[in-house]
Design an enzyme around this catalytic site. Structure first.
Site, PDB file in Angstrom:
ATOM      1  N   LYS A 274       5.001   2.324  -1.834  1.00 24.55           N
ATOM      2  CA  LYS A 274       6.020   1.476  -1.194  1.00 24.55           C
ATOM      3  C   LYS A 274       7.205   1.279  -2.139  1.00 24.55           C
ATOM      4  CE  LYS A 274       2.551  -0.627   1.761  1.00 24.55           C
ATOM      5  NZ  LYS A 274       2.092  -1.837   2.476  1.00 24.55           N
TER       6      LYS A 274
ATOM      7  N   GLU B  67       5.543  -1.402   8.576  1.00 25.39           N
ATOM      8  CA  GLU B  67       6.667  -2.145   7.988  1.00 25.39           C
ATOM      9  C   GLU B  67       8.002  -1.666   8.537  1.00 25.39           C
ATOM     10  OE1 GLU B  67       3.996  -2.874   4.016  1.00 25.39           O
ATOM     11  OE2 GLU B  67       5.665  -1.455   3.924  1.00 25.39           O
TER      12      GLU B  67
ATOM     13  N   SER C 111      -6.144  -3.025   4.097  1.00 24.46           N
ATOM     14  CA  SER C 111      -6.729  -3.594   2.874  1.00 24.46           C
ATOM     15  C   SER C 111      -7.983  -2.849   2.428  1.00 24.46           C
ATOM     16  CB  SER C 111      -7.027  -5.083   3.071  1.00 24.46           C
ATOM     17  OG  SER C 111      -5.844  -5.814   3.298  1.00 24.46           O
TER      18      SER C 111
END
Length: 268
Positions: free
Chosen positions: A14, A98, A212
């Site tokens: 990211k 995102e 996660s």
């Protein structure tokens, strides 16, 4: 006969790295004991793609985290598939949650990006997402079907596409999806492909999970029949990533050797 789909792990850095951190992470990945049966790719910010490609082991792929839907033009801040390929990226992540939730990318825009990336000979990790509202309202199947209806016609070559499912409600929230919840959705996506695209695509397309994933959860998840790998976020910056890459081909309960490290080395 059940097809053999190669296990696939994408560690997405990211916007959490700079040049020096990439050097540290690349050095440790170079020394790690990585299972070569796993196809392993690192998602890197566009400005560092060349830097990462030069430093990462040759058997580790590099992915851009986004691209635009055309090859050139007056689109300040955007990059094309050809540009990221010239920087050494062989994969492009498109439709990441995102990009959808923060930047407002629509299903139609994502589909246009996928079409153009594939036409430029790039390989694509195409993302679909289940939100908290979808889960709580029992609308998961409807939400994913809507995304797939936009995505599937954009794909001209499924052999160059990995489908990534993210349970947004289980990403960085402290709530973990159970293996049965993950398998239920992965099977749902494979069934959708079978009914709407074809048996060959359904059986051979790799479907990976994001939510996660960690060293503690990866081995149990890796045994799910419809799971072909992971899209890893925060754990991509930790030693957990090595365990995740090695999750499929190790005996349950036994973690592999992470790396041959010197005392002064650390995950910066």
């Amino acid at each position: 006969m059940v097809p053999s789909r190669r296990f696939f792990v994408l560690g997405n850095w990211k916007m959490n790295v700079n040049a020096s951190r990439i050097e540290s992470l690349s050095r440790l990945l170079s020394e790690a004991k990585l299972d070569r049966k796993t196809e392993f790719v690192i998602g890197c910010p566009s400005c560092y793609l060349s830097h990462a490609r030069q430093l990462l082991p040759s058997h580790v792929g590099v992915a851009a985290q986004n691209c635009y839907k055309v090859s050139r033009g007056n689109f300040s801040g955007e990059v094309s598939p050809a540009m990221v390929q010239e920087c050494g990226a062989d994969w492009i992540i498109l439709g990441h949650p995102e990009r959808r939730t923060i930047f407002g990318e629509t299903d139609d825009l994502i589909a246009e990006k996928i079409t153009h990336a594939l036409s430029a000979s790039a390989k694509v990790v195409a993302c679909v997402v289940e939100g908290k509202e979808d889960r709580n309202s029992n609308l998961t199947e409807e939400a994913l079907a809507a995304q797939m209806r936009a995505l599937a016609p954009a794909v001209t070559d499924w052999s160059r596409v990995v489908l990534a499912f993210e349970a947004l409600w289980a990403s960085g929230t402290g709530v973990l999806a159970t293996p049965s919840q993950v398998q239920e959705v992965l099977a749902m996506l494979r069934r959708w492909l079978r009914l709407n695209v074809g048996n060959h695509v359904a059986e051979n397309t790799r479907i990976i999970y994001a939510g996660s994933v960690s060293a503690a959860t990866c081995q149990e998840l890796a045994r799910l029949p419809d799971l072909d790998g992971f899209l890893v976020g925060s754990a991509a910056l930790k030693p957990d990533l090595i365990h995740i890459v090695n999750a499929r081909h190790r005996r349950p309960g036994k973690l592999p050797l992470i790396l041959s490290h010197r005392p002064d080395q650390r995950w910066a």
